[in-house]
Design a protein around this motif. Sequence first.
Motif, PDB file in Angstrom:
ATOM      1  N   ARG A 180      32.178  65.819 -91.115  1.00  0.00           N
ATOM      2  CA  ARG A 180      32.393  67.128 -91.427  1.00  0.00           C
ATOM      3  C   ARG A 180      30.950  67.273 -92.259  1.00  0.00           C
ATOM      4  O   ARG A 180      30.165  66.633 -92.567  1.00  0.00           O
ATOM      5  CB  ARG A 180      33.561  67.305 -92.697  1.00  0.00           C
ATOM      6  N   THR A 181      30.545  68.711 -92.098  1.00  0.00           N
ATOM      7  CA  THR A 181      29.408  69.049 -92.992  1.00  0.00           C
ATOM      8  C   THR A 181      29.342  69.079 -94.432  1.00  0.00           C
ATOM      9  O   THR A 181      30.518  68.930 -94.823  1.00  0.00           O
ATOM     10  CB  THR A 181      28.773  70.420 -92.305  1.00  0.00           C
ATOM     11  N   GLU A 182      28.357  69.278 -95.330  1.00  0.00           N
ATOM     12  CA  GLU A 182      28.498  69.320 -96.776  1.00  0.00           C
ATOM     13  C   GLU A 182      29.531  70.554 -97.045  1.00  0.00           C
ATOM     14  O   GLU A 182      30.151  70.615 -98.024  1.00  0.00           O
ATOM     15  CB  GLU A 182      27.366  69.709 -97.336  1.00  0.00           C
ATOM     16  N   THR A 183      29.492  71.846 -96.209  1.00  0.00           N
ATOM     17  CA  THR A 183      30.745  72.821 -96.454  1.00  0.00           C
ATOM     18  C   THR A 183      31.820  72.634 -96.112  1.00  0.00           C
ATOM     19  O   THR A 183      32.751  73.509 -95.877  1.00  0.00           O
ATOM     20  CB  THR A 183      29.965  74.059 -95.883  1.00  0.00           C
ATOM     21  N   GLY A 184      32.231  71.495 -95.134  1.00  0.00           N
ATOM     22  CA  GLY A 184      33.451  71.113 -94.656  1.00  0.00           C
ATOM     23  C   GLY A 184      33.564  71.494 -93.049  1.00  0.00           C
ATOM     24  O   GLY A 184      34.707  71.549 -92.720  1.00  0.00           O
ATOM     25  N   SER A 185      32.656  71.911 -92.466  1.00  0.00           N
ATOM     26  CA  SER A 185      32.720  72.441 -91.023  1.00  0.00           C
ATOM     27  C   SER A 185      33.050  71.190 -90.213  1.00  0.00           C
ATOM     28  O   SER A 185      32.302  70.180 -90.591  1.00  0.00           O
ATOM     29  CB  SER A 185      31.638  73.371 -90.581  1.00  0.00           C
ATOM     30  N   VAL A 186      34.115  71.354 -89.233  1.00  0.00           N
ATOM     31  CA  VAL A 186      34.174  70.482 -88.307  1.00  0.00           C
ATOM     32  C   VAL A 186      32.834  70.146 -87.392  1.00  0.00           C
ATOM     33  O   VAL A 186      32.378  71.083 -86.807  1.00  0.00           O
ATOM     34  CB  VAL A 186      35.489  70.577 -87.474  1.00  0.00           C
ATOM     35  N   ILE A 187      32.565  68.853 -86.988  1.00  0.00           N
ATOM     36  CA  ILE A 187      31.431  68.611 -86.134  1.00  0.00           C
ATOM     37  C   ILE A 187      32.058  68.274 -84.737  1.00  0.00           C
ATOM     38  O   ILE A 187      32.976  67.368 -84.846  1.00  0.00           O
ATOM     39  CB  ILE A 187      30.280  67.569 -86.582  1.00  0.00           C
ATOM     40  N   TRP A 188      31.956  69.053 -83.841  1.00  0.00           N
ATOM     41  CA  TRP A 188      32.402  68.961 -82.584  1.00  0.00           C
ATOM     42  C   TRP A 188      31.517  67.945 -81.507  1.00  0.00           C
ATOM     43  O   TRP A 188      30.428  68.027 -81.616  1.00  0.00           O
ATOM     44  CB  TRP A 188      32.693  70.434 -81.701  1.00  0.00           C
ATOM     45  N   GLU A 189      32.171  67.406 -80.604  1.00  0.00           N
ATOM     46  CA  GLU A 189      31.500  66.539 -79.511  1.00  0.00           C
ATOM     47  C   GLU A 189      31.417  67.457 -78.338  1.00  0.00           C
ATOM     48  O   GLU A 189      32.449  67.937 -77.992  1.00  0.00           O
ATOM     49  CB  GLU A 189      32.257  65.265 -79.494  1.00  0.00           C
ATOM     50  N   LEU A 190      30.331  67.557 -77.824  1.00  0.00           N
ATOM     51  CA  LEU A 190      30.133  68.402 -76.525  1.00  0.00           C
ATOM     52  C   LEU A 190      29.342  67.540 -75.438  1.00  0.00           C
ATOM     53  O   LEU A 190      28.724  66.527 -75.938  1.00  0.00           O
ATOM     54  CB  LEU A 190      29.183  69.693 -77.059  1.00  0.00           C
ATOM     55  N   THR A 191      29.447  68.073 -74.351  1.00  0.00           N
ATOM     56  CA  THR A 191      28.730  67.158 -73.209  1.00  0.00           C
ATOM     57  C   THR A 191      27.852  68.227 -72.498  1.00  0.00           C
ATOM     58  O   THR A 191      28.212  69.255 -72.376  1.00  0.00           O
ATOM     59  CB  THR A 191      29.533  66.781 -72.237  1.00  0.00           C
ATOM     60  N   CYS A 192      26.483  67.936 -72.339  1.00  0.00           N
ATOM     61  CA  CYS A 192      25.626  68.854 -71.641  1.00  0.00           C
ATOM     62  C   CYS A 192      25.768  68.649 -70.434  1.00  0.00           C
ATOM     63  O   CYS A 192      26.233  67.488 -69.824  1.00  0.00           O
ATOM     64  CB  CYS A 192      23.920  68.577 -72.209  1.00  0.00           C
ATOM     65  N   GLU A 193      25.439  69.514 -69.405  1.00  0.00           N
ATOM     66  CA  GLU A 193      25.377  69.352 -67.949  1.00  0.00           C
ATOM     67  C   GLU A 193      24.426  68.231 -67.518  1.00  0.00           C
ATOM     68  O   GLU A 193      24.999  67.581 -66.387  1.00  0.00           O
ATOM     69  CB  GLU A 193      25.091  70.761 -67.199  1.00  0.00           C
TER      70      GLU A 193
END
Length: 315
Positions: free
Chosen positions: A155-168
Amino acid sequence: MKNDLTNVTFGRLTAKEIVGKDKRGYLWRCDCTCGGEKVVPASYLRNGHTTSCGCINREKKDALDITGKRWGRLVAIKHVGYEEKKNGDRMMKQSVWLWQCDCGNTKEIPATEVKHGGTRSCGCKAIEHAAGMRTEDITGRQFGRLTAIRPTEERTETGSVIWELTCECGTPVYKTVNELKTGRVLSCGCFYKESRKDCTSYRKDFVDSTCLSSIVAAKTPSALNTSGHTGVYFDKRSQKWQAYINYKKKRYYLGFFKNKEDAIRARKEGEAKIHDPVIMEYFANLTPEKKKEFIEYMKSIGAAVEIGGIAEDKK
């Protein structure tokens, strides 16, 4: 002076000085008790036509009864007073109302911020939006070259979820929903690299990962330079002057020196050995401005210039 109104008060206005004259008579600059200023004809002051800088009308307008009226989630309950707000160089009064929000909270907010400033809740709307951004499921959605895989436990300091993504290109990327929705994150960085490569491929002054124009420009210190010569600075830890030179995206340190002049000399020697031969070899790739700049520099150090089959003397 018979018509001297200096320091005479008319309502909220106090006359201070004459600043001009028109068909209505002398114009007086007046100070208002609210902190504002206004230029008023003397006749308007004497007959009571003008008694403030305009603040009285604003207060009357703001004080209009808006009880029960709704803006967004807010409903006006009652007028609770005034507060001062800085507007440029002066202070202005604005009407403050107590508002009932649909979420159940009450809050005192200036009426102008609700009616004209875009405030539509006590703050709950922004909190809900932020919470929605934190909990929104974006699995499988694409953002440029990125595809969302799963939310992580981070989570960020403000509580936002950090997502895992994949680049092409196969590189994993970790971003929040908010970062993705701004539209500024389109890849792991490969898109920028490719775009920059395409851009620089059209520039003749890019040779072997080196921008010839930049190393010519570096011969003239920037406005932020404190030593008087590019590539020379005072190292506080060693209490000595250090010289360095950049080439092919790498930095080469040329040594520490007690005297600044020695450091500058080392830098110039580095330029003569590393930069100048490359510039002379690809001189034709430079713009006319940079060609002239380089030739003038070589003349300034007393060097003969033979570039592109054209010989320039030292004079």
